[in-house]
Design an enzyme around this catalytic site. Structure first.
Site, mmCIF file in Angstrom:
data_model
loop_
_atom_site.group_PDB
_atom_site.id
_atom_site.type_symbol
_atom_site.label_atom_id
_atom_site.label_comp_id
_atom_site.label_asym_id
_atom_site.label_seq_id
_atom_site.Cartn_x
_atom_site.Cartn_y
_atom_site.Cartn_z
ATOM 1 N N ASN A 1 -33.437 40.734 8.080
ATOM 2 C CA ASN A 1 -33.330 39.384 8.609
ATOM 3 C C ASN A 1 -31.844 39.125 8.798
ATOM 4 O OD1 ASN A 1 -33.006 36.601 8.906
ATOM 5 N ND2 ASN A 1 -34.605 36.073 7.438
ATOM 6 N N ILE B 1 -34.806 38.084 1.088
ATOM 7 C CA ILE B 1 -33.814 37.898 0.033
ATOM 8 C C ILE B 1 -32.457 38.244 0.630
ATOM 9 C CG2 ILE B 1 -33.981 40.259 -0.884
ATOM 10 C CD1 ILE B 1 -33.643 39.057 -3.695
ATOM 11 N N VAL C 1 -34.435 42.064 3.932
ATOM 12 C CA VAL C 1 -33.112 41.832 3.359
ATOM 13 C C VAL C 1 -32.273 41.073 4.385
ATOM 14 C CG1 VAL C 1 -31.032 42.881 2.422
ATOM 15 C CG2 VAL C 1 -33.269 43.891 1.929
ATOM 16 N N LYS C 2 -31.718 39.945 3.955
ATOM 17 C CA LYS C 2 -30.909 39.122 4.853
ATOM 18 C C LYS C 2 -29.466 39.604 4.846
ATOM 19 C CE LYS C 2 -31.707 34.626 5.185
ATOM 20 N NZ LYS C 2 -31.912 33.203 4.790
ATOM 21 N N ILE C 3 -28.959 39.884 6.036
ATOM 22 C CA ILE C 3 -27.580 40.318 6.223
ATOM 23 C C ILE C 3 -26.899 39.345 7.179
ATOM 24 C CG2 ILE C 3 -26.099 42.143 7.156
ATOM 25 C CD1 ILE C 3 -28.210 44.173 6.331
#
Length: 368
Positions: free
Chosen positions: A162, A108, A139-141
């Site tokens: 991610n 996400i 968690v997408k950064i």
């Protein structure tokens, strides 16, 4: 004959799905992909959620309920996204446990409006991690300059990360450092690192989408056409291999650290002159992920030819990139522009999905 998607996993490349909708989750189709295709993970982003939420009526009842309770569009969107991602995490939990946290992961993304705000990104990552509350969440950064310290902080906090929107090898090497620094901070704090997972999402086809038109202005049917994105990704994989050979990484690996695998993103074919598996076949490599949209998953299942080809791809990569420079095309400029455009595209999708939720809520309110 072995399903080509299953064979990818056997070769060391994990097939993930770059797509999420409530119907996919509730209909049993995702469970079928996990069972029959050995699907090992899932990625989402604001553009995917925009299409899912505004392009169907599957979310309308929840939108109506939350709108009636006085929830704002941003709160409604996050609730819908968290609910879908939580369901997906539960469906992948068996894979996660079976593969000891190496796969079975679902991503996400933090609010892309914060891509250039380190503190806001850190806070958003922690909040989403707590909201979903699943060990197989990622968690997408964004891998922007401001995102780098947020990546370190999230990893140090124990969040699977991610890193998204990577286009250049230079930025990717900075991401490798940010991940390893986060692990080192956990070690200093006396915290475990053996269940943390991370991937670095290196975007592929979008590079050719920029390079090919510049090549077309020179020589018609230039032999470099359709090759630079793959060469760029192969150079990233070379950097990954070098990082694994470093004393720094070996020290972390001895404590059980998982490598931050390269994830090939944007692997669907945009140019009809290229095969629909054009960005999959040459980048099959051990310790990698390929996240594919449904149409590419279907194409690869039907006529993929999985073999470990990365060494062959790497062998010609530097020559192709040198040839591009000789043609006067600046890949650094292109990848810099792609990072800026990628952030804005996801931010635009985020704004668009909020507007779509407001329209739906208004229409539902009017009907009632």
């Amino acid at each position: 004959m072995t399903n080509p998607l299953v064979r990818l996993g056997q070769l060391g490349q994990s097939p993930w799905l770059d797509f999420i909708t409530r119907d996919l989750l509730d209909s049993g189709r995702l469970a079928g992909l996990i069972r029959n295709d050995d699907l090992r993970g899932m990625t989402s982003n604001p553009t995917i959620f925009e299409k899912a939420i505004t392009g169907s009526d599957h979310y309308d009842d929840d939108i109506a309920r939350m709108q009636a309770a006085g929830r704002r569009a941003a709160e409604i969107f996050e609730s819908l996204a968290v609910d879908d991602v939580r369901k997906a995490c539960d469906l992948f939990r068996g894979r996660y446990d079976q593969l000891h946290g190496h796969d079975g992961l679902v991503s996400i993304e933090v609010n892309p409006e914060f891509a250039h705000d380190t503190d806001a990104t850190q806070a958003e990552a922690r909040r989403l991690w707590k909201a979903v509350d699943r060990p197989n969440l990622m968690v997408k950064i964004p891998g922007t300059e401001a995102g780098l310290p947020a990546i370190t902080a999230a990893v140090a906090h124990g969040i699977n990360v991610n890193v998204t929107l990577l286009f250049s090898v230079d930025r990717y090497t900075q991401v490798i450092h940010a991940y390893q620094l986060g692990l080192e901070q956990r070690v200093v704090a006396g915290k475990p690192i053996d269940r943390l997972a991370s991937v670095a999402s290196f975007f592929v086809s979008r590079v050719d989408g920029k390079v090919d038109p510049e090549l077309d202005r020179g020589e018609p049917d230039d032999p470099l056409r359709g090759t630079i994105a793959i060469a760029n990704a192969a150079s990233a994989y070379e950097a990954f291999q070098h990082s694994l050979a470093s004393p720094r990484w070996r020290a972390l690996a001895s404590l059980g650290a998982h490598p931050q695998r390269p994830l090939w993103a944007s692997t669907s074919t945009k140019d009809p002159r290229y095969a629909d598996t054009h960005y999959v076949e040459p980048l099959i490599a051990e310790l990698t992920v390929n996240t594919m949209p449904p149409e590419t998953i279907d194409a690869y299942r039907d006529h993929g030819h999985p073999e470990l080809r990365i060494r062959e791809t790497m062998s010609g990569a530097h020559h192709r990139l040198d040839q591009l420079r000789r043609r006067g095309i600046d890949l650094d400029r292109i990848t810099h522009d792609l990072e800026i455009e990628g952030v804005e595209k996801f931010a635009g999708s985020y704004r668009s999905v909020l507007a779509g939720i407001e329209r739906k809520a208004g229409a539902i309110s009017h009907r009632t």
